[in-house]
Design a protein around this motif. Structure first.
Motif, PDB file in Angstrom:
ATOM      1  N   TRP A 178      -3.888  -8.748  13.528  1.00  0.00           N
ATOM      2  CA  TRP A 178      -3.303  -9.295  14.592  1.00  0.00           C
ATOM      3  C   TRP A 178      -3.054 -10.665  14.624  1.00  0.00           C
ATOM      4  CZ3 TRP A 178      -2.127  -6.909  19.191  1.00  0.00           C
ATOM      5  CH2 TRP A 178      -2.577  -7.881  20.118  1.00  0.00           C
ATOM      6  N   ALA A 179      -2.181 -10.766  14.840  1.00  0.00           N
ATOM      7  CA  ALA A 179      -1.675 -12.230  14.697  1.00  0.00           C
ATOM      8  C   ALA A 179      -1.688 -13.230  17.077  1.00  0.00           C
ATOM      9  CB  ALA A 179       0.018 -12.595  14.618  1.00  0.00           C
ATOM     10  N   ALA A 180      -0.851 -14.609  16.797  1.00  0.00           N
ATOM     11  CA  ALA A 180      -1.094 -14.617  18.784  1.00  0.00           C
ATOM     12  C   ALA A 180       0.063 -13.508  19.038  1.00  0.00           C
ATOM     13  CB  ALA A 180      -0.646 -16.302  18.028  1.00  0.00           C
ATOM     14  N   ASP A 181       1.403 -13.207  18.493  1.00  0.00           N
ATOM     15  CA  ASP A 181       1.920 -12.424  18.989  1.00  0.00           C
ATOM     16  C   ASP A 181       1.845 -11.227  18.995  1.00  0.00           C
ATOM     17  OD1 ASP A 181       2.597 -12.727  16.130  1.00  0.00           O
ATOM     18  OD2 ASP A 181       5.030 -12.882  16.321  1.00  0.00           O
ATOM     19  N   GLY A 182       0.681 -10.872  18.417  1.00  0.00           N
ATOM     20  CA  GLY A 182       0.819  -9.453  18.259  1.00  0.00           C
ATOM     21  C   GLY A 182       0.224  -8.664  16.788  1.00  0.00           C
ATOM     22  N   TRP A 183       0.211  -7.381  17.025  1.00  0.00           N
ATOM     23  CA  TRP A 183       0.042  -6.763  15.096  1.00  0.00           C
ATOM     24  C   TRP A 183       1.462  -7.226  14.910  1.00  0.00           C
ATOM     25  CZ3 TRP A 183      -4.863  -5.250  14.391  1.00  0.00           C
ATOM     26  CH2 TRP A 183      -5.368  -4.808  15.264  1.00  0.00           C
ATOM     27  N   ARG A 184       0.786  -7.370  13.554  1.00  0.00           N
ATOM     28  CA  ARG A 184       1.679  -7.646  11.802  1.00  0.00           C
ATOM     29  C   ARG A 184       2.006  -6.954  10.593  1.00  0.00           C
ATOM     30  NH1 ARG A 184       5.175 -13.410  11.824  1.00  0.00           N
ATOM     31  NH2 ARG A 184       5.538 -13.494  13.920  1.00  0.00           N
ATOM     32  N   LEU A 185       2.582  -6.640  10.209  1.00  0.00           N
ATOM     33  CA  LEU A 185       2.519  -5.333   9.082  1.00  0.00           C
ATOM     34  C   LEU A 185       2.301  -6.309   7.554  1.00  0.00           C
ATOM     35  CD1 LEU A 185       2.726  -2.770   7.185  1.00  0.00           C
ATOM     36  CD2 LEU A 185       4.811  -3.386   7.073  1.00  0.00           C
ATOM     37  N   LEU A 186       1.252  -6.287   7.231  1.00  0.00           N
ATOM     38  CA  LEU A 186       0.382  -6.990   6.094  1.00  0.00           C
ATOM     39  C   LEU A 186       1.081  -6.438   4.618  1.00  0.00           C
ATOM     40  CD1 LEU A 186      -0.503  -9.871   5.067  1.00  0.00           C
ATOM     41  CD2 LEU A 186      -2.512  -8.054   5.358  1.00  0.00           C
ATOM     42  N   LEU A 187       1.671  -6.852   4.095  1.00  0.00           N
ATOM     43  CA  LEU A 187       2.802  -6.366   3.004  1.00  0.00           C
ATOM     44  C   LEU A 187       1.377  -7.164   1.507  1.00  0.00           C
ATOM     45  CD1 LEU A 187       6.593  -6.258   3.019  1.00  0.00           C
ATOM     46  CD2 LEU A 187       4.582  -4.874   3.846  1.00  0.00           C
ATOM     47  N   PRO A 188       1.118  -6.544   0.442  1.00  0.00           N
ATOM     48  CA  PRO A 188      -0.161  -6.397   0.148  1.00  0.00           C
ATOM     49  C   PRO A 188       0.375  -6.953  -1.274  1.00  0.00           C
ATOM     50  CG  PRO A 188       0.289  -4.322  -0.407  1.00  0.00           C
ATOM     51  CD  PRO A 188       1.071  -4.571   0.651  1.00  0.00           C
ATOM     52  N   ASP A 189      -0.507  -8.375  -2.190  1.00  0.00           N
ATOM     53  CA  ASP A 189       0.380  -9.451  -3.125  1.00  0.00           C
ATOM     54  C   ASP A 189      -1.204  -9.611  -3.784  1.00  0.00           C
ATOM     55  OD1 ASP A 189       2.292 -10.593  -4.938  1.00  0.00           O
ATOM     56  OD2 ASP A 189       0.821 -12.408  -4.423  1.00  0.00           O
ATOM     57  N   PRO A 190      -1.598  -8.723  -5.195  1.00  0.00           N
ATOM     58  CA  PRO A 190      -0.419  -7.752  -5.606  1.00  0.00           C
ATOM     59  C   PRO A 190      -0.843  -6.220  -4.867  1.00  0.00           C
ATOM     60  CG  PRO A 190      -2.910  -8.462  -7.098  1.00  0.00           C
ATOM     61  CD  PRO A 190      -2.670  -9.245  -5.481  1.00  0.00           C
ATOM     62  N   VAL A 191       0.085  -5.503  -5.379  1.00  0.00           N
ATOM     63  CA  VAL A 191      -0.476  -4.381  -5.193  1.00  0.00           C
ATOM     64  C   VAL A 191      -0.997  -3.407  -5.882  1.00  0.00           C
ATOM     65  CG1 VAL A 191       1.293  -2.205  -4.963  1.00  0.00           C
ATOM     66  CG2 VAL A 191       2.137  -4.174  -3.923  1.00  0.00           C
ATOM     67  N   THR A 192      -2.080  -3.182  -5.604  1.00  0.00           N
ATOM     68  CA  THR A 192      -3.519  -2.391  -6.816  1.00  0.00           C
ATOM     69  C   THR A 192      -3.238  -0.706  -6.841  1.00  0.00           C
ATOM     70  OG1 THR A 192      -4.943  -2.160  -4.752  1.00  0.00           O
ATOM     71  CG2 THR A 192      -4.579  -4.353  -6.762  1.00  0.00           C
ATOM     72  N   GLU A 193      -2.531  -0.173  -5.798  1.00  0.00           N
ATOM     73  CA  GLU A 193      -1.848   1.084  -5.729  1.00  0.00           C
ATOM     74  C   GLU A 193      -1.175   1.498  -5.353  1.00  0.00           C
ATOM     75  OE1 GLU A 193      -5.133   2.916  -3.628  1.00  0.00           O
ATOM     76  OE2 GLU A 193      -5.185   1.962  -1.362  1.00  0.00           O
ATOM     77  N   SER A 194      -0.146   2.409  -5.250  1.00  0.00           N
ATOM     78  CA  SER A 194       0.865   2.783  -4.873  1.00  0.00           C
ATOM     79  C   SER A 194       1.048   3.314  -3.467  1.00  0.00           C
ATOM     80  CB  SER A 194       1.551   4.473  -5.106  1.00  0.00           C
ATOM     81  OG  SER A 194       1.846   4.545  -4.259  1.00  0.00           O
TER      82      SER A 194
END
Length: 212
Positions: A178-194
Motif C-alpha cells: 500500500w502506497a499513498a496512491d493505493g496498491w502497487r505491485l512490488l517486484l522482488p530483488d533478489p528473486v529467490t524463487e520462481s
C-alpha cells in the motif's frame, strides 16, 4: 502471467516471457509445483470481489469489480479498494499490464502500478530491450481465480491461477504494497524463487472469478 516456454508464443507473449525470465533470473519456464502454505489473511474481511465483469486488454480478459479498478487510463488501471479483493485485483492487473503494455505505455505502468525499488528498475531495463506492438494472440491465459495467501492493510501476497489452451494450469505469486496512491505491485530483488509455477490443479480455497 507467462506460460512455460515449451509452447509457441505470439510476439506479445514472447516479450512477456522474456520479461518474466529476466525478472525471475530463470529461463522463462515455470518450475514444478512445491509445497504450498497459506495463512488466513483475516477471518472478518471478505475475500471475494462483487459485481465482477470482464474487459479485454491486449488480448487477455481482465476482471473488473466493485473493488476495482475504478479508473482505467490506457495501460494503467488504478483505484482499487484497500481490502483483500482489492489487493488481489491489483496483483492481477499489474502483473498482466507490466508484461504486455505496448511501446509508449509501459513506462506509465511502471510509474503508477509498480512500487519503487531495485525490482522495478531491473524490469524497466529489461522492458526497454524488447518491443511489444500488438496484443497477445497465442497461448493467452484464462484467469481462473486467486488465493490471498497473506494480508495486512499495508502488504498482501496473492496467488493467481491461470489456465491455457492445452489445459495446463499455472500459479503466479505476487506481492502488493500500500502506497499513498493505493496498491502497487512490488517486484522482488533478489528473486529467490520462481514467481510462476506449474500446478496440477487449482486449490480448493481459490476464490473463483466467475464469467457470465
Amino acid at each position: 502471467m507467462p506460460h512455460p516456454q515449451s509452447h509457441p508464443h505470439s510476439h506479445g507473449a514472447v516479450a512477456a516471457g522474456m520479461l518474466a525470465a529476466l525478472l525471475t533470473v530463470a529461463t522463462g519456464c515455470a518450475s514444478a509445483d512445491t509445497d504450498r502454505t497459506t495463512t488466513n489473511p483475516t477471518s472478518a474481511a471478505p475475500l471475494a470481489p462483487s459485481a465482477v465483469s470482464w474487459r479485454t486488454w491486449q488480448g487477455i480478459e481482465l476482471p473488473v469489480a466493485a473493488q476495482g479498478p475504478r479508473l482505467i487510463e490506457g495501460a494503467v488501471a488504478s483505484d482499487f479498494d484497500r481490502s483483500p479483493p482489492g489487493a488481489a485485483l491489483t496483483a492481477i492487473h499489474a502483473t498482466v499490464r507490466m508484461s504486455l503494455a505496448p511501446d509508449g505505455q509501459w513506462s506509465q505502468v511502471g510509474q503508477r502500478m509498480l512500487a519503487p525499488g531495485p525490482g522495478r528498475d531491473k524490469w524497466a531495463t529489461a522492458r526497454a530491450q524488447v518491443s511489444i506492438i500488438g496484443p497477445a494472440s497465442d497461448w493467452v491465459p484464462i484467469i481462473l481465480g486467486y488465493v490471498v495467501a497473506a494480508y495486512t492493510d499495508t502488504e498482501a501476497r496473492v496467488e493467481t491461477y491461470c489456465a491455457y489452451a492445452d489445459r495446463s494450469v499455472t500459479r503466479n505469486t505476487a506481492t502488493v504494497v500500500w502506497a499513498a496512491d493505493g496498491w502497487r505491485l512490488l517486484l522482488p530483488d533478489p528473486v529467490t524463487e520462481s514467481l510462476v509455477t506449474a500446478v496440477d490443479s487449482v486449490p480448493v480455497d481459490m476464490i473463483p472469478l466467475i464469467r457470465p
